[in-house]
Design an enzyme around this catalytic site. Structure first.
Site, PDB file in Angstrom:
ATOM      1  N   SER A  69       0.834  -1.199   0.000  1.00  0.00           N
ATOM      2  CA  SER A  69       0.000   0.000   0.000  1.00  0.00           C
ATOM      3  C   SER A  69       0.873   1.255   0.000  1.00  0.00           C
ATOM      4  CB  SER A  69      -0.920  -0.021   1.218  1.00  0.00           C
ATOM      5  OG  SER A  69      -1.764   1.100   1.215  1.00  0.00           O
ATOM      6  N   HIS A 120      -3.909   6.021   2.971  1.00  0.00           N
ATOM      7  CA  HIS A 120      -4.256   4.600   3.070  1.00  0.00           C
ATOM      8  C   HIS A 120      -5.606   4.412   3.777  1.00  0.00           C
ATOM      9  CE1 HIS A 120      -3.663   0.312   3.772  1.00  0.00           C
ATOM     10  NE2 HIS A 120      -3.813   0.507   5.063  1.00  0.00           N
TER      11      HIS A 120
END
Lengths: 211, 211
Positions: free
Chosen positions: A14, A40
């Site tokens: 991520s 995120h």
């Protein structure tokens, strides 16, 4: 099953995906961690230009945590999401009064929100502490009033209330003052998940068991 | 102090501001409530075209709540945010196992996320229940596997995991199946606050003490 199932791999992948979206912002290592966790947590790279970190916010928040300061939140979701293990290692705890009976009574009497009432009841306890507001603009307005009118001095304010009624204004007021170091997000976006991501990013900077 | 402090006024004003952004979507009254709460919780009108509600999702979720079904969540933040008072009136409760010792042990053994392990441990308890996934794509993938491979049949799946690793894929898989009614948000956006907003919007539809 064809998807990544390992938690550390998920987080690393991520962060790799987010990196190009913040590459041009000339962030420090620590700022990068905070930006990445916010983006995120929202699944939204459009947060990148909206995030505002006061030059002294990260150091002031870290120092406060290291000396055992508490974190005061506007809503229970923010309290729930904050990593208590790391905070507890340094002696601090996370406190929220929004659901307490005395808060409800006070809010009803004054016809104000419960999260606003909770901040007023905290009052002097906010001195030297970290305040994390993820939901209620009214709570952030009240903290800023306590700073301005009652000389309450938190170590840092993480102020990311969300929505279309007061949120943008409350965060603009936070960013316009220079008395208390702050982290915020301009405009209507924000929320409990963003407050939690910000606080946990700071806690992880202090957690040697993580890289 | 020049801002709205009354909670009902704040909510009404917010819904008025959101209304034009969803006016062209031909939503039912109940869908309008869910869309509005999601957009309000994100502070982000760009959610409007991303929200997907299966034609039977709202009715199936409402019926389940009325017969006392439980709500199973992937993370503690979602459990915390759901309005337990309304749910409890009908006999249901909100359950989350992500922080339990047996879940941690199972996740470590299998090298999978804890929220995925928690869903596998719930297993047959998910039959007839509502599943709300706000954070972990792996938890949603696991629920979809339980449906597909083990014929577990929740009454509805609220699946809005967030982020750049698996979230969009897990939600596309949810929207592509037609066995379980669902509410989801396409793409990378979502999160615990969105799951909570969705579940609470449904609960408020059943709460006669609210308009």
């Amino acid at each position: 099953m064809n998807f990544i199932q390992n938690p550390a791999q998920i987080e690393n992948r991520s962060m790799e995906i987010i990196a190009p979206y913040i590459a041009d912002l000339n962030l420090t290592f620590e700022e990068t961690k905070i930006y990445s966790r916010i983006i995120h947590a929202a699944g939204d790279v459009e947060y990148a230009p909206l995030i505002k970190i006061h030059p002294n916010a990260i150091n002031s928040a870290k120092s406060a945590i290291l000396r055992g300061a508490n974190i005061f939140t506007d809503v229970e979701m923010v309290r729930t999401g904050i990593n208590k293990r790391t905070l507890k290692n340094f002696g601090g705890e996370v406190l929220c009064k929004v659901a307490d009976d005395d808060t409800k009574k006070f809010a009803t009497e004054k016809n104000i929100t419960r999260s606003m009432a909770a901040m007023r009841i905290f009052g002097e306890k906010l001195n030297g502490a970290i305040v994390a507001v993820g939901n209620a603009p009214t709570a952030l307005f009240e903290v800023l009033r306590l700073v301005r009118e009652e000389n309450i001095l938190p170590a840092a304010i993480i102020g990311v209330p969300v929505g279309f009624v007061g949120a943008a204004d409350s965060k603009a007021e936070l960013a316009a003052q220079n008395k208390i170091p702050f982290i915020t997000v301009s405009g209507t976006k924000g929320g409990s998940s963003i407050a939690v991501a910000t606080v946990n990013a700071i806690l992880y900077l202090l957690d040697n068991s993580r890289d």
